[in-house]
Design a protein around this motif. Structure first.
Motif, mmCIF file in Angstrom:
data_model
loop_
_atom_site.group_PDB
_atom_site.id
_atom_site.type_symbol
_atom_site.label_atom_id
_atom_site.label_comp_id
_atom_site.label_asym_id
_atom_site.label_seq_id
_atom_site.Cartn_x
_atom_site.Cartn_y
_atom_site.Cartn_z
ATOM 1 N N ASP A 107 0.830 -1.208 0.000
ATOM 2 C CA ASP A 107 0.000 0.000 0.000
ATOM 3 C C ASP A 107 0.863 1.257 0.000
ATOM 4 O O ASP A 107 0.517 2.260 -0.641
ATOM 5 N N ASP A 108 1.990 1.206 0.699
ATOM 6 C CA ASP A 108 2.864 2.368 0.768
ATOM 7 C C ASP A 108 3.417 2.736 -0.607
ATOM 8 O O ASP A 108 3.535 3.921 -0.943
ATOM 9 N N VAL A 109 3.730 1.739 -1.408
ATOM 10 C CA VAL A 109 4.246 1.990 -2.751
ATOM 11 C C VAL A 109 3.177 2.676 -3.602
ATOM 12 O O VAL A 109 3.445 3.665 -4.295
ATOM 13 N N ILE A 110 1.961 2.170 -3.555
ATOM 14 C CA ILE A 110 0.862 2.751 -4.338
ATOM 15 C C ILE A 110 0.584 4.172 -3.885
ATOM 16 O O ILE A 110 0.396 5.077 -4.699
ATOM 17 N N HIS A 172 -3.222 0.979 -10.085
ATOM 18 C CA HIS A 172 -3.456 0.517 -8.729
ATOM 19 C C HIS A 172 -4.065 1.671 -7.919
ATOM 20 O O HIS A 172 -3.783 2.834 -8.165
ATOM 21 N N VAL A 173 -4.907 1.326 -6.986
ATOM 22 C CA VAL A 173 -5.756 2.321 -6.330
ATOM 23 C C VAL A 173 -5.423 2.428 -4.842
ATOM 24 O O VAL A 173 -5.453 1.433 -4.118
ATOM 25 N N PRO A 174 -5.094 3.631 -4.362
ATOM 26 C CA PRO A 174 -4.850 3.817 -2.930
ATOM 27 C C PRO A 174 -6.119 3.620 -2.112
ATOM 28 O O PRO A 174 -7.241 3.785 -2.608
ATOM 29 N N SER A 204 -9.790 -3.178 -8.763
ATOM 30 C CA SER A 204 -10.655 -2.421 -9.664
ATOM 31 C C SER A 204 -12.120 -2.767 -9.436
ATOM 32 O O SER A 204 -12.987 -1.881 -9.447
ATOM 33 N N LEU A 205 -12.409 -4.045 -9.233
ATOM 34 C CA LEU A 205 -13.788 -4.457 -8.973
ATOM 35 C C LEU A 205 -14.269 -3.937 -7.622
ATOM 36 O O LEU A 205 -15.430 -3.531 -7.471
ATOM 37 N N ASP A 206 -13.376 -3.934 -6.639
ATOM 38 C CA ASP A 206 -13.731 -3.378 -5.328
ATOM 39 C C ASP A 206 -14.046 -1.889 -5.439
ATOM 40 O O ASP A 206 -14.973 -1.389 -4.794
#
Length: 249
Positions: A107-110, A172-174, A204-206
């Protein structure tokens, strides 16, 4: 707004390059009509720059003009000749390394890659809108089309001028974007390439599920990031015709 060049591409489209402070962009407008034209904001992938994206952008703008829409795109922060965003190169390398290794990026990378871009790009889009809505040929109905999806999500969540959005699920989504999606209530058309090698399909679906809109459609096509079928763009145009209308000559 300072117009730096203006010329006619064809019978349907006039192209103007402009600057607004440090923001540079291109505005495409259809022929003069009896009513101002709805405006579509053309998003683009982060990091590539308008020079590389121009052939795709102008094709999208011409399609929009054929249906009576104006279109605009601006150079994203850190792209083209703009100063790179601090930490973006390292974050992108970390993301690429994780994907190549078959791992889920942290998550930190995104967050390091996406959130600084969103924090700068959204106010710049709003400043651009502040200028363009005063042009007599631009109408009040505004849509957002394309990516980066986190930029489109925040803009749709906080700016009431955005009436509809066609989003490309290509990054990718934060977690912050997931929360902002719940505040988005406008009509949505989301395009997902099912086999996109650089995308997190489940995420993406989430995100699609998280949107607060009651009018939202997911269009999923087989293929990778660059394999978007032509009819997918046509579907997005029809979506904007339904929800924004078009200028009438």
């Amino acid at each position: 707004m300072h117009v730096t060049s203006e010329h006619t591409l064809d019978a349907r489209t006039t192209e103007r390059t402009f600057t607004i402070g440090d923001i540079s962009g291109i505005l495409w407008t259809p022929p003069a009509a009896s009513a101002p034209a709805p405006l579509i904001l053309l998003g683009q992938p982060g990091g590539l720059g308008m020079r590389r994206m121009y052939p795709r952008l102008v094709a999208r703008a011409r399609s929009a003009a054929a249906h009576g829409f104006a279109a605009v795109s601006v150079e994203l922060p850190g792209a083209g000749d703009r100063t790179p965003l601090p930490g973006a190169k390292r974050a992108r390398a970390d993301l690429t390394r994780a994907i190549a290794a078959g791992e889920q990026p942290a998550d930190d990378v995104i967050d390091r890659l996406i959130l600084p871009l969103v924090d700068e790009a959204v106010p710049e889009w709003q400043s651009t809108l502040d200028e363009l809505v005063h042009l007599p040929e631009i109408g009040e109905r505004i849509g957002f089309s394309g990516g980066v999806i986190a930029v489109g999500v925040r803009l749709a969540a906080i700016d009431p001028r955005i009436a509809a959005a066609a989003l490309f699920a290509g990054s990718h989504v934060p977690e912050r974007t997931m929360h902002e999606a719940r505040r988005v209530t406008i009509p949505l058309h989301v395009l997902l390439q099912w086999d996109d090698e650089g995308n997190d399909r489940a995420r993406s679906l989430d995100l699609f599920d998280a949107f607060g809109s009651t009018q939202k459609t997911l269009h999923a096509n087989m293929g990778g990031h660059t394999g978007v079928p032509q009819f997918a763009g046509d579907d997005a145009t029809r979506f904007f015709v339904r929800h924004l209308g078009a200028a009438r000559g």
